[in-house]
Write a protein that holds these residues in place. Structure first.
Motif, PDB file in Angstrom:
ATOM      1  N   ALA A 128       0.990  -1.190   0.149  1.00  0.00           N
ATOM      2  CA  ALA A 128       0.042   0.173   0.091  1.00  0.00           C
ATOM      3  C   ALA A 128       0.820   1.176  -0.174  1.00  0.00           C
ATOM      4  O   ALA A 128       1.760   1.463   0.669  1.00  0.00           O
ATOM      5  CB  ALA A 128      -1.015  -0.106   1.287  1.00  0.00           C
ATOM      6  N   MET A 131       4.759   0.575   0.493  1.00  0.00           N
ATOM      7  CA  MET A 131       5.103  -0.008   1.496  1.00  0.00           C
ATOM      8  C   MET A 131       4.711  -1.587   1.497  1.00  0.00           C
ATOM      9  O   MET A 131       3.409  -1.673   1.333  1.00  0.00           O
ATOM     10  CB  MET A 131       4.595   0.692   2.723  1.00  0.00           C
ATOM     11  CG  MET A 131       5.198   0.237   4.000  1.00  0.00           C
ATOM     12  SD  MET A 131       4.333   0.927   5.541  1.00  0.00           S
ATOM     13  CE  MET A 131       4.245  -0.255   6.462  1.00  0.00           C
ATOM     14  N   GLU A 132       5.528  -2.248   1.775  1.00  0.00           N
ATOM     15  CA  GLU A 132       5.095  -3.732   1.967  1.00  0.00           C
ATOM     16  C   GLU A 132       4.779  -4.232   3.147  1.00  0.00           C
ATOM     17  O   GLU A 132       5.437  -3.901   4.155  1.00  0.00           O
ATOM     18  CB  GLU A 132       6.099  -4.836   0.968  1.00  0.00           C
ATOM     19  CG  GLU A 132       6.183  -4.318  -0.180  1.00  0.00           C
ATOM     20  CD  GLU A 132       6.902  -5.466  -1.193  1.00  0.00           C
ATOM     21  OE1 GLU A 132       7.549  -6.517  -0.308  1.00  0.00           O
ATOM     22  OE2 GLU A 132       7.132  -5.357  -2.218  1.00  0.00           O
ATOM     23  N   MET A 133       3.594  -5.171   3.255  1.00  0.00           N
ATOM     24  CA  MET A 133       3.487  -5.932   4.699  1.00  0.00           C
ATOM     25  C   MET A 133       3.128  -7.295   4.304  1.00  0.00           C
ATOM     26  O   MET A 133       2.510  -7.296   3.433  1.00  0.00           O
ATOM     27  CB  MET A 133       2.421  -4.994   5.370  1.00  0.00           C
ATOM     28  CG  MET A 133       1.373  -4.338   4.902  1.00  0.00           C
ATOM     29  SD  MET A 133       0.717  -3.002   5.716  1.00  0.00           S
ATOM     30  CE  MET A 133       0.016  -2.024   4.445  1.00  0.00           C
ATOM     31  N   THR A 134       3.281  -8.111   5.327  1.00  0.00           N
ATOM     32  CA  THR A 134       3.134  -9.627   4.991  1.00  0.00           C
ATOM     33  C   THR A 134       1.799  -9.907   5.939  1.00  0.00           C
ATOM     34  O   THR A 134       2.074  -9.557   7.282  1.00  0.00           O
ATOM     35  CB  THR A 134       4.190 -10.335   5.335  1.00  0.00           C
ATOM     36  OG1 THR A 134       4.988 -10.167   4.258  1.00  0.00           O
ATOM     37  CG2 THR A 134       3.799 -11.776   5.010  1.00  0.00           C
TER      38      THR A 134
END
Lengths: 173, 499
Positions: A128, A131-134
Motif C-alpha cells: 500500500a 510500503m510492503e506488509m506480510t
C-alpha cells in the motif's frame, strides 16, 4: 437532551439544555452540567466557550461517526444510542482473518491451497502506498482457499486466504 | 528563459513548483492519472495532459508519455519534483534526447550518484569520509552474511538504487538476513526497478545532517547550509529543522566544505543534497547525494530567503548563480513537519480515504505546502504525503512553539494523520533539548497511544455540533454528496468542496 457519546471504547453520558438566542446553555456530565456558550462559525466549525475558555471545534460527519477536531486531536465520535439502534451484527473475529489493514495491492502469495501453515507464517504480501506488509497466519492449520491473485487491488474485510484450523481446541477463540 | 515547463509530478510538490513558475512568468503543464483528474496540481496548472491509469507505470513513471506530453504542449523543460522519475537518469536522458531541458543534474551524474556503491567509490576517491561497508553489490545471502560478520552487526541492507528509506532494512543478527534481503530487494524492485543491494555498518543513534548544494553550469558550487533530519519513522524523515542543534560554526564549516567537495567530485550541476550521518563524537560520514529537490527544501528557503525552485530553473536555463556563498546569510530557525495520511497508532500504516474537511494553518511565519482540499480522495496508489507544514521564527524555542500552534490549526478530518503525534514529539523535553537522533521515535515513542485526557471535551464538541447543526437545515451532512432540499449555498458548497 441526554446524550451518550462514544469515543473508541469510552462512553461519555452528557446532558445539555437547549441554546438560547445567544447560544447559551448548560452542558456536561449528568448532575454537573456547566454553563457554556456555543457559537456557530460555519457548518464545520463551532466555538465552545466553557467557563471563560473558548475552544474551536471542527466537525465533519461520515458514515462511521463524526470526526471531531480540537487543538490538533482528531477523534471519531459516535452517538452510542443511535449506534445501538443500528447495530445489525456482532463484531466479527477480524483478527482471525487474512485481510489487509488498508486498501492495498497483492504483490506475493507465499502459500498454496493444501499447504500446512504454522501460526505467524507469512501468507500474502500486500503493498500500500509503496510500503510492503506480510499478512500472517493467525493460527496453525491448512490453507483451504486462496481468494486473490498477484496484482489484485484488495480492501480491508476482503478475505484473501482461508485457513482451516488444526484443532478446534487450541483455545484461540 | 523558458516560456513553458511541464511538471512531471503530482500533489504538493507539483503545486509548489508551479507557484514559482508563475512568479517567473513561465506557463505550466500538469500531467495526471485517472484518479488525479480533479487534484489540486491539475487545478493549479495552465494546461493539463492526461497520462493514463492510476498505476504509476502508466502515468507518473511513464517516460514516453511524459516526454510526448511535453512535446505536444510545447513545453521547453521538465521539472521532475521529487520521487517518481526525479532521480531516473534514463528519464533525464530521454528528455534531453528530445531537445528538451531536464531541470536537474546531467543524466551521467545522476547515474553515478544514484548507484550508492558507485557514489561511495567516488566519495572515497574525493577524500569524503564514507560509512564502513561494501562498495559493490551482492545478492547472495551467504556472502552478505560473511560481509556482515566482517563489518559487525547490526548492519543495514540498502538498495543500491535507493532513496527515501525505501528498500532499506536493519539486520541485527545473521538469522534475519535472508528475510531482510528478500523484503529490501522486492521493495527496491517496485520502487526503483532495480533490486540490487549492499551492506553498510549501522551506526548507533546517529544524527542525519544534510547540506543543500547549488551548482551552476559555469563551475560555481556553493552550499546553502544544513538541514537536520534526524526525526524519522521507518527510515523516512518526518520532522526537519535548520540550523541543526548539533552543529557549531567549525563543524558546519567542515561539513559544508565536504559537501562542496562531494558535489565537485561528482561533477554536480543544479540543486542537490549531500547527506551525512553524524555520530556523537562529531565524526561525520557521507551517506548519499540526493540528485533532486528535497521534500524538506522549504526550511532552507525560510532561513535564507532563497527560492530553490527558481535557482533550479535559472541553472537549467544556463544562467550563472546570482549569489556567492558570502552573499548568503541565515536568520532564525525553521522547522518542517511532514503530514502524511497515516496512522501513528498502527506503526504509521497508510490511511487513504476522503478528506471530509480541511483548513490550513495561517499567521506569521507559517507556510503550508499541500496538495489536498475538502472532498479530496487520498489515492491508495501513491506516496501518502498530504503536505508539509513549515514555520520560521527568530530562534529554536520560538519555532517549536509556532509549529505546535500551527499543527493545532492544521485541521484535517476524514483520514488519520500524525498531527497529534507530532505535537507530542515537539512538546517533549527530549526534542526541546535538541537531543535528536535517527532512533528518536523508536526510543521515545514506541507503541504511542493518544492522550485521552481531552476526549471528554471532544464529546462535548460533538454535542455542541449536533445542537448547532440543525441551523443548517435538513441537509446537515455538508461533506457527503447526499442531496437534501437545495439552496444556493448548498449547491455552491458541494461544487466548491467536492470537486
Amino acid at each position: 437532551m441526554e446524550y451518550r457519546v462514544r469515543i473508541d471504547e469510552q462512553v461519555y453520558p452528557l446532558v445539555a439544555t437547549s441554546m438560547d438566542d445567544k447560544g447559551r446553555c448548560t452542558m456536561g456530565p449528568a448532575g454537573e452540567p456547566e454553563p457554556v456558550v456555543i457559537k456557530v462559525v460555519s457548518s464545520n466549525h463551532v466555538r465552545l466557550e466553557i467557563q471563560g475558555r473558548a475552544r474551536s471545534i471542527f466537525a465533519a460527519r461520515s458514515d462511521d461517526g463524526t470526526w471531531i477536531w480540537c487543538d490538533g486531536r482528531a477523534r471519531v465520535v459516535k452517538d452510542a444510542d443511535l449506534e445501538e439502534r443500528r447495530k445489525s451484527r456482532a463484531p466479527g473475529a477480524t483478527a482471525r482473518e487474512i485481510t489487509p489493514p488498508t486498501p492495498a495491492s497483492v504483490v506475493r502469495i507465499l502459500v498454496e491451497t493444501g499447504d500446512r501453515v504454522a501460526k505467524g507464517q507469512g501468507i500474502v504480501t500486500v503493498s500500500a502506498m509503496k510500503m510492503e506488509m506480510t499478512l500472517t497466519a493467525p493460527y496453525s492449520g491448512t490453507v483451504t482457499a486462496i481468494n486473490t491473485s498477484i496484482g489484485a487491488q484488495v480492501s480491508p474485510g476482503e478475505i484473501l486466504a482461508e485457513i482451516a484450523p488444526d484443532d478446534e481446541g487450541d483455545g484461540n477463540e | 528563459m523558458f516560456s513553458k515547463i511541464l511538471v512531471a509530478n503530482r500533489g504538493e510538490i507539483a503545486v509548489r513548483i508551479m507557484r514559482t513558475a508563475r512568479e517567473m512568468g513561465i506557463a505550466t503543464v500538469a500531467v495526471y492519472s485517472d484518479v488525479d483528474a480533479d487534484s489540486p496540481h491539475v487545478i493549479a496548472s495552465d494546461e493539463a495532459v492526461f497520462l493514463g491509469e492510476a498505476d504509476p507505470s502508466a502515468c507518473y513513471l511513464n517516460v514516453e508519455k511524459i516526454v510526448a506530453a511535453a512535446k505536444h504542449t510545447g513545453a521547453e523543460a521538465i521539472h521532475p519534483g521529487y520521487g517518481f522519475l526525479a532521480e531516473n537518469p534514463v528519464f533525464a536522458k530521454a528528455v534531453s534526447d528530445e531537445g528538451l531541458v531536464f531541470i536537474g543534474p546531467p543524466a551521467e551524474v545522476m547515474e553515478d550518484l544514484g548507484n550508492k556503491t558507485v557514489a561511495r567509490r567516488i566519495m572515497a576517491e574525493g577524500k569524503v569520509p564514507i560509512i564502513p561497508g561494501m562498495i559493490s553489490c551482492e545478492a547472495d545471502v551467504d556472502r552478505l552474511c560473511s560481509a556482515a560478520d566482517e563489518i559487525g552487526y547490526p548492519v543495514v541492507v540498502k538498495a543500491a538504487a535507493g532513496g527515501g528509506g525505501k528498500g532499506m532494512r536493519i539486520v541485527e543478527a545473521r538469522k534475519d538476513m535472508a528475510e531482510a534481503v528478500e523484503l529490501a530487494r522486492s521493495e527496491a524492485l517496485t520502487a526503483f526497478g532495480d533490486p540490487t543491494i549492499y551492506l553498510e555498518k549501522c551506526l548507533d543513534r546517529p544524527r542525519h545532517v544534510e547540506f543543500q548544494i547549488l551548482a551552476d553550469t559555469r563551475g560555481n558550487v556553493i552550499h546553502v547550509f544544513e538541514r537536520e533530519c534526524s526525526i524519522q519513522r521507518r527510515h523516512q524523515k518526518i520532522i526537519e529543522e535548520t540550523p541543526s542543534p548539533a552543529l557549531d560554526e567549525d563543524l558546519r564549516e567542515r561539513m559544508g566544505a565536504a559537501a562542496v567537495a562531494a558535489a565537485r567530485a561528482a561533477g554536480y550541476v543544479n540543486a542537490g543534497t549531500v547527506e551525512f550521518l553524524l555520530d556523537g563524537s562529531g565524526k561525520f560520514y557521507f551517506l548519499e547525494v540526493n540528485t533532486r529537490l528535497q521534500v524538506e527544501h522549504p526550511i532552507t528557503e525560510m532561513i535564507t530567503g532563497l527560492d530553490l525552485v527558481r535557482s533550479q530553473i535559472e541553472i537549467a536555463a544556463g544562467q550563472p548563480l546570482r549569489f556567492s556563498r558570502q552573499d548568503l546569510t541565515r536568520r532564525g530557525h525553521a522547522i518542517e513537519c511532514r503530514i502524511y495520511a497515516e496512522d501513528p497508532e498502527a506503526d504509521f500504516m497508510p490511511s487513504p480515504g476522503k478528506i471530509l474537511f480541511m483548513r490550513s494553518p495561517e499567521g506569521p511565519g507559517v507556510r503550508f505546502d499541500h496538495g489536498i482540499q475538502t472532498g479530496y480522495h487520498v489515492p491508495v496508489n501513491y506516496d501518502p504525503i498530504l503536505g508539509k507544514l513549515v514555520v520560521w521564527a527568530e530562534d529554536r524555542p520560538a519555532a517549536i512553539e509556532r509549529m505546535i500552534r500551527s499543527l493545532r490549526e492544521c485541521v484535517i478530518l476524514g483520514v488519520k494523520t500524525p498531527i497529534e503525534f507530532l505535537i507530542e514529539v515537539l512538546s517533549s523535553e527530549e526534542f526541546k533539548s535538541g537531543n535528536t537522533h535517527t532512533c528518536f521515535i523508536r526510543d521515545n515513542c514506541a507503541a504511542w497511544k493518544p492522550d485521552r485526557g481531552e476526549d471528554a471535551l471532544a464529546a462535548m464538541g460533538f454535542v455542541a455540533h449536533e445542537m448547532a447543526a440543525p441551523s443548517f437545515g435538513t441537509s446537515t451532512d455538508e461533506s457527503s454528496t447526499k442531496s437534501g432540499p437545495s439552496s444556493p449555498w448548498q449547491t455552491l458548497g458541494a461544487w466548491d468542496l467536492a470537486r
